[in-house]
Design a protein around this motif. Structure first.
Motif, PDB file in Angstrom:
ATOM      1  N   ARG A   1      -5.447   0.551  -1.673  1.00  0.00           N
ATOM      2  CA  ARG A   1      -6.200  -0.828  -2.060  1.00  0.00           C
ATOM      3  C   ARG A   1      -7.328  -1.377  -1.166  1.00  0.00           C
ATOM      4  O   ARG A   1      -8.304  -2.002  -1.466  1.00  0.00           O
ATOM      5  N   ASP A   2      -6.735  -1.229   0.182  1.00  0.00           N
ATOM      6  CA  ASP A   2      -7.636  -1.881   1.166  1.00  0.00           C
ATOM      7  C   ASP A   2      -8.790  -0.775   1.550  1.00  0.00           C
ATOM      8  O   ASP A   2      -8.413   0.206   2.001  1.00  0.00           O
ATOM      9  N   SER A   3      -9.773  -1.057   1.092  1.00  0.00           N
ATOM     10  CA  SER A   3     -10.975  -0.306   1.592  1.00  0.00           C
ATOM     11  C   SER A   3     -11.428  -0.182   3.014  1.00  0.00           C
ATOM     12  O   SER A   3     -11.859   0.987   3.488  1.00  0.00           O
TER      13      SER A   3
ATOM     14  N   GLU B   1       0.738  -1.217   0.077  1.00  0.00           N
ATOM     15  CA  GLU B   1      -0.060  -0.014  -0.010  1.00  0.00           C
ATOM     16  C   GLU B   1       0.793   1.287  -0.039  1.00  0.00           C
ATOM     17  O   GLU B   1       2.137   1.376   0.715  1.00  0.00           O
TER      18      GLU B   1
ATOM     19  N   ASP C   1      -8.699   3.434  -9.058  1.00  0.00           N
ATOM     20  CA  ASP C   1      -7.275   3.735  -9.045  1.00  0.00           C
ATOM     21  C   ASP C   1      -6.980   5.122  -9.736  1.00  0.00           C
ATOM     22  O   ASP C   1      -5.768   5.685  -9.518  1.00  0.00           O
TER      23      ASP C   1
END
Length: 352
Positions: free
Chosen positions: A202-204, A3, A61
């Protein structure tokens, strides 16, 4: 895949950006004595809106991709232009507030153009940085800003009379308008830094954790700053100042070593304003670059920063004109920040 931002770094940057808004100055809005209560209620009203912001970011993104998924390619690119110009406008407002703050409180003989240019170039440099660098920048500065705030609050306590907060809810209609102002200008403006930074995560779950943490911390901090200013100056005195936090600083003292305690307020204000301007420019360059056919958005950092500085210098001839214009800001931002995002989040959910 590693991340680019952690949830803690995101929370730090978003909190600094929130504190770089006009409310950090501590002036009263339509709620009068109940502005601190309007901030709390505005924060509660912001929670479902923040969920819409996060829903729009899921699986995206890029800013262009986020808008195109919700509205289609043609309308999505128009939204990129629309929101990119609003972000540039907010950067201009931020630079203008900072320039007037410094010239009115400290560097009276310094031309505002010099201050605006220095601030714009610094914000452009920050907007050109990578997300990991911005994350480290926020993670280092947020504790320092928090320490300065705590010191300023605790040293002002001997001057505070909390009876100035009474009577509460004396103007229900004013409180309702104050909640609207707080929701729009203190919380909903987080849309731009959140979107600019959130597309790099990327990690919600981490993104949501950082966003909600920033909203809670920023809202409580703004509430505490307003209560301090209200209790130290009383409402009638505070409402006559454009920068009441600076006026409160002149009342506090930490002995001979800290002879001018206002520097705590000034430095803190500088850091938060710089962060907000840089993140608004980051959003603007990422939203506008695809429309101009630029593969590298950072090429727009310098031109956009100079455009923002020039807009503030040309449009506002005095701090009175600036603050009169800011009274219209919640009306200007209600459509893009309060109405369109839920519609776009719903459209994106239907398309997916």
């Amino acid at each position: 895949m590693k991340e680019q931002l952690t949830s803690r770094q995101l929370a730090c940057l978003l909190t600094l950006s929130m504190l770089g808004g006009v409310s950090f100055i501590g002036g009263a809005n339509e709620a009068g004595r109940d502005t601190w209560l309007a901030l709390l209620l505005g924060g509660l009203a912001f929670c479902p809106l923040l969920l819409c912001y996060l829903k729009m970011l899921e699986g995206q993104d890029s800013i262009e991709g986020m808008f195109c998924r919700a509205a289609g390619r043609r309308a999505g690119r128009l939204l990129c232009l629309f929101y990119g110009l609003i972000a540039l406008y907010l950067a201009a407002i931020t630079l203008s507030v900072f320039a007037f703050f410094v010239t009115e409180t400290s560097l009276i003989a310094t031309p505002r153009a010099v201050l605006a240019l220095l601030m714009a170039l610094t914000a452009a440099f920050a907007a050109r940085s990578s997300l990991p660098a911005l994350g480290r920048f926020g993670q280092m500065l947020a504790p320092a800003a928090a320490a300065f705030l705590l010191i300023s609050i605790f040293t002002a306590l001997p001057q505070c009379d909390f009876r100035a907060m009474l009577p509460m809810v004396s103007r229900p209609r004013g409180l309702a308008h104050g909640v609207w102002s707080s929701l729009t200008m203190s919380f909903a403006e987080i849309f731009f830094p959140l979107t600019a930074l959130g597309t790099g995560m990327r990690d919600s779950r981490r993104r949501a954790r950082g966003a909600f943490g920033a909203a809670a911390l920023g809202g409580l901090t703004l509430c505490a700053v307003f209560i301090k200013n209200l209790a130290a100056l009383d409402y009638h005195a505070m409402s006559s100042y454009y920068f009441p936090s600076f006026a409160v600083g002149s009342l506090a003292s930490l002995g001979a070593f800290f002879q001018r305690f206002e520097v705590f307020v000034a430095v803190n204000f500088l850091v938060c304003q710089l962060c907000k301007a840089a993140l608004c420019l980051l959003f603007a360059q990422r939203a506008l670059a695809p429309l101009l056919g630029l593969a590298e958005p950072r090429r727009l950092s310098g031109p956009l920063a100079l455009a923002a500085a020039n807009f503030g210098l040309l449009f506002f001839s005095s701090e009175m004109a600036l603050f009169a214009w800011l009274g219209l800001q919640k009306y200007l931002l209600s459509l893009p920040l309060l109405i369109l995002p839920p519609c776009l989040a719903l459209a994106a959910a239907r398309r997916s």
